[in-house]
Design a protein around this motif. Structure first.
Motif, PDB file in Angstrom:
ATOM      1  N   ILE A   6      -7.008   6.757   4.731  1.00 43.11           N
ATOM      2  CA  ILE A   6      -6.845   5.479   4.033  1.00 43.11           C
ATOM      3  C   ILE A   6      -5.879   5.638   2.860  1.00 43.11           C
ATOM      4  N   LYS A   7      -6.070   6.689   2.108  1.00 44.78           N
ATOM      5  CA  LYS A   7      -5.216   6.918   0.943  1.00 44.78           C
ATOM      6  C   LYS A   7      -3.768   7.143   1.348  1.00 44.78           C
ATOM      7  N   ALA A   8      -3.559   7.796   2.499  1.00 49.29           N
ATOM      8  CA  ALA A   8      -2.198   8.112   2.940  1.00 49.29           C
ATOM      9  C   ALA A   8      -1.530   6.955   3.677  1.00 49.29           C
ATOM     10  N   SER A   9      -2.304   5.952   4.060  1.00 48.52           N
ATOM     11  CA  SER A   9      -1.754   4.871   4.877  1.00 48.52           C
ATOM     12  C   SER A   9      -0.787   3.996   4.090  1.00 48.52           C
ATOM     13  N   ASP A  10       0.313   3.645   4.759  1.00 49.65           N
ATOM     14  CA  ASP A  10       1.250   2.710   4.147  1.00 49.65           C
ATOM     15  C   ASP A  10       1.142   1.328   4.780  1.00 49.65           C
ATOM     16  N   ASP A  11       0.088   1.112   5.577  1.00 51.93           N
ATOM     17  CA  ASP A  11      -0.113  -0.201   6.180  1.00 51.93           C
ATOM     18  C   ASP A  11      -0.316  -1.236   5.079  1.00 51.93           C
ATOM     19  N   PRO A  12       0.431  -2.338   5.084  1.00 55.03           N
ATOM     20  CA  PRO A  12       0.349  -3.293   3.977  1.00 55.03           C
ATOM     21  C   PRO A  12      -1.020  -3.943   3.823  1.00 55.03           C
TER      22      PRO A  12
END
Length: 683
Positions: free
Chosen positions: A488-494
């Motif tokens: 979750i922390k690494a995700s770049d999903d807007p």
């Protein structure tokens, strides 16, 4: 004239809210069925063996509906409108299962899994009041809520160790007066078996909704599976394809969603003055936006149909509730009942009414912030669940937020990861609508508005988030779920980033409401419950909580404009009522098979059973324990039923087994299903 009748009966209905149940009133728990009262009213009451068998056949469906097992091989009877989301999720532009219906035609390989659906059957009910109350004795505010929830999580965890097949849920009853542990046997593989065309199930549309006479085939069949095979269900209701008889005793067994019959005058005032007005205003606007968008193409009309159906149904309910709560006679009656209960308690319990009044004052101050803190969108809901779960799953079970404890996680995970279609245009529409309402009600300069929108418009933000996210892909959701906090922390999903942005604000609001509203209201509710028990004993039932209840009544019409409304309609009435135009257009299969249909079959019927939303799909059972219908609606007078019941006019509306059998035989032929219902089907 209908409005005048509704106003006149509402006050009488609500007069019952703080007293012992009368007539056929009551959504009773199975461990407190009023057998003596029913025996006095009807000269007969079911014994424990009868109750146990019926309880074992009753099913709760995720999504807010009820159902029942009606064969030994997991066949489930419910309403069409309880499976319409499943049909929508399984449909495509080339195969519209909502419009055309579904029929597996006896081939179980064709029965298709419903995304997110789970069937649950109560196996035990245990009183855990002492353990829960002891955990928060002497505490207040947020500390009380934390201690209570920690104890509930502990009880649920200890009593359901096999979470693949069981579920435990501690339920709050009587506003905090009692806590009961409900054990469930759950089935996470639920498949659609049979459903008629939407035009048949919802003939008359929103115009006929909450009215009678009705001509609706609002019925469907599901099947519960386990390990790829239909489950064995020896506890099931016997099918009796017959017409109901005027005056015969009937039972409705299901999971009524929520009632407010034990509310104080301050809680009622909050509903009338705050919650209902904003709900009606904003939901009406959403309905208008959705209808406009659906008119743009046949595909959007298909894709938005289920959402529109739900909005229009809810609007009618809230309009009815609003009318009920603006009846001056009712308000005086409720105040008089509250004064009587205060007098009976004689100041022995402190001032719980004053405590609730203070709590509701705090809720008024913060309600708009809470209401608009979570934007409306399936994609945002996925993101919020993933963000919350990533943090909550790292905590001890007793410290997690509700919905993320060990007992609740399997259903949370299933709902999140099951594949279902996402319609980008609909996601944008609901997201921009909710964001625009947040800005409107909170104000453009409000810090919460600024956090939610930044420099973007509701329309621009909604478009950016929906077009940029990959959360419509269940494989992507699964990857983030399994990856936990690091993923979750690494995700770049807007959409994930947006949910992370709002998470602290949302948690802070939850903490605030627990401290200022839920904590004080829970403590006061327990005292009010003690006062009611002291005054009325066990003759009072708890408010509905979407847990298993049983109501008893009879097949009986009511008087409207001086004339008795008949108890039944006939299938031939469909063709008489038809106009050729929606919503009174005859379903294609009805028209094609008109010559085969026995038009004298009883179609829909009414009973005096006390029900509310959540009872949809509940079996209507006769004294022999046989199912003779499935409840799908109430009449117009039932809209005040959230706050009280009036036996003279409140009615349950059901589709008869007589009509369902005719449909299975002459309209949507399903001979294997007919054989199974008769106990002659394959095992």
């Amino acid at each position: 004239m209908m409005k005048q009748i509704l106003y006149a009966t509402t006050a009488a209905a609500l007069a019952l809210a703080s007293t012992a149940a009368r007539a056929d009133e009551g959504m009773w728990t199975f461990d407190n069925f009023p057998a003596e009262k029913m025996r006095k009213d009807y000269g007969w009451a079911p014994d424990q063996a009868w109750l146990d068998n019926v309880r074992g056949a009753a099913v709760r469906l995720t999504g807010g509906c009820s159902a029942s097992f009606v064969s030994s091989t997991g066949l489930v009877l419910t309403n069409h409108h309880c499976v319409v989301s499943c049909l929508q999720d399984l449909s495509t532009g080339d195969s519209d299962l909502v419009a055309n219906g579904f029929n597996a035609q006896g081939d179980r390989a064709r029965e298709r899994a419903c995304p997110g659906q789970q069937a649950e059957v109560v196996t035990a009910i245990t009183d855990v009041t002492k353990d829960v109350k002891a955990a928060f004795a002497g505490l207040s505010g947020e500390a009380l809520i934390k201690a209570r929830d920690a104890q509930i999580a502990k009880i649920e965890q200890e009593n359901c160790t096999d979470r693949d097949k069981t579920r435990c849920q501690v339920v709050t009853l009587y506003g905090g007066g009692e806590y009961k542990l409900y054990n469930y046997r759950k089935y996470s593989d639920v498949r659609i078996v049979w459903a008629p065309e939407f035009a048949a199930a919802f003939f008359g549309g929103d115009l006929d909704n909450f009215n009678f006479p009705r001509y609706a085939m609002d019925a469907a069949f599901l099947r519960a599976y386990e390990n790829g095979k239909p489950v064995a269900t020896p506890a099931h209701l016997k099918w009796d394809a017959r017409a109901p008889k005027d005056g015969e005793a009937t039972f409705v067994v299901g999971n009524p969603g929520s009632t407010s019959r034990l509310y104080t005058t301050d809680q009622i005032a909050f509903e009338r003055e705050v919650r209902l007005p904003v709900t009606l205003t904003t939901m009406s606007e959403l309905r208008g936006r959705l209808i406009t968008a659906m008119e743009q193409s046949p595909e959007k009309k298909r894709e938005g149909g289920d959402t529109l159906f739900g909005i229009e149904n809810s609007l009618k309910v809230y309009i009815g509730r609003s009318k009920a709560l603006n009846d001056a006679t009712f308000l005086k009656t409720l105040a008089d009942n509250e004064a009587a209960l205060k007098a009976k308690s004689a100041g022995k319990l402190g001032d719980p009414w004053g405590d609730i009044a203070a709590a509701m004052g705090k809720y008024r101050d913060n309600y708009m912030a809470v209401r608009f803190s979570s934007p409306s969108s399936d994609l945002y809901s996925y993101a919020k669940t993933l963000v919350r779960a990533a943090e909550e799953r790292t905590k001890p079970n007793s410290e997690r937020l509700r919905g993320f404890t060990d007992s609740a996680l399997p259903l949370t995970q299933k709902t999140l990861l099951d594949a279902k279609p996402v319609y980008p245009w609909l996601e944008e529409l609901t997201l921009e609508w909710s964001l625009s309402k947040a800005r409107e009600y909170l104000g453009a300069d409000n810090s919460q508005t600024q956090l939610m929108l930044g420099k973007e418009s509701p329309e621009g933000l909604a478009k950016r988030l929906v077009t940029g996210t990959k959360l419509a892909d269940p494989a992507f959701r699964k990857q983030l779920w399994e990856g936990g906090a690091a993923a979750i922390k690494a995700s770049d999903d807007p959409m994930i980033q947006y949910a992370l942005k709002l998470d602290k604000m949302d948690r802070d609001l939850t903490k605030l409401i627990d401290e200022q509203v839920n904590g004080p209201a829970t403590a006061a509710g327990a005292k009010l419950s003690d006062a009611r028990f002291a005054a009325y004993g066990s003759t009072q039932y708890p408010d509905a909580t979407f847990t298993l209840r049983i109501s008893y009544g009879k097949v009986e019409g009511w008087k409207e404009n001086g004339q008795m409304v008949p108890t039944t309609t006939k299938m031939g009435g469909t063709f008489t009522r038809a106009t050729g135009n929606e919503p009174f257009a005859v379903a294609k299969a009805f028209a094609a098979n008109e010559a085969k249909i026995n038009k004298n079959r009883v179609y829909d019927f009414v009973t005096t059973n006390d029900i509310i939303g959540g009872n949809s799909g509940s079996p209507v059972i006769d004294r022999n324990g046989r199912v003779i219908g499935t409840a799908f609606d109430g009449n117009i007078h039932s809209l005040g039923g959230n706050y009280g019941y009036q036996g003279e006019v409140n009615r349950t509306v059901a589709v008869s087994t007589d009509a369902i059998q005719e449909a299975l035989t002459s309209i949507y032929p399903a001979p294997a299903l007919v054989a199974e219902l008769a106990g002659k089907g394959k095992k």
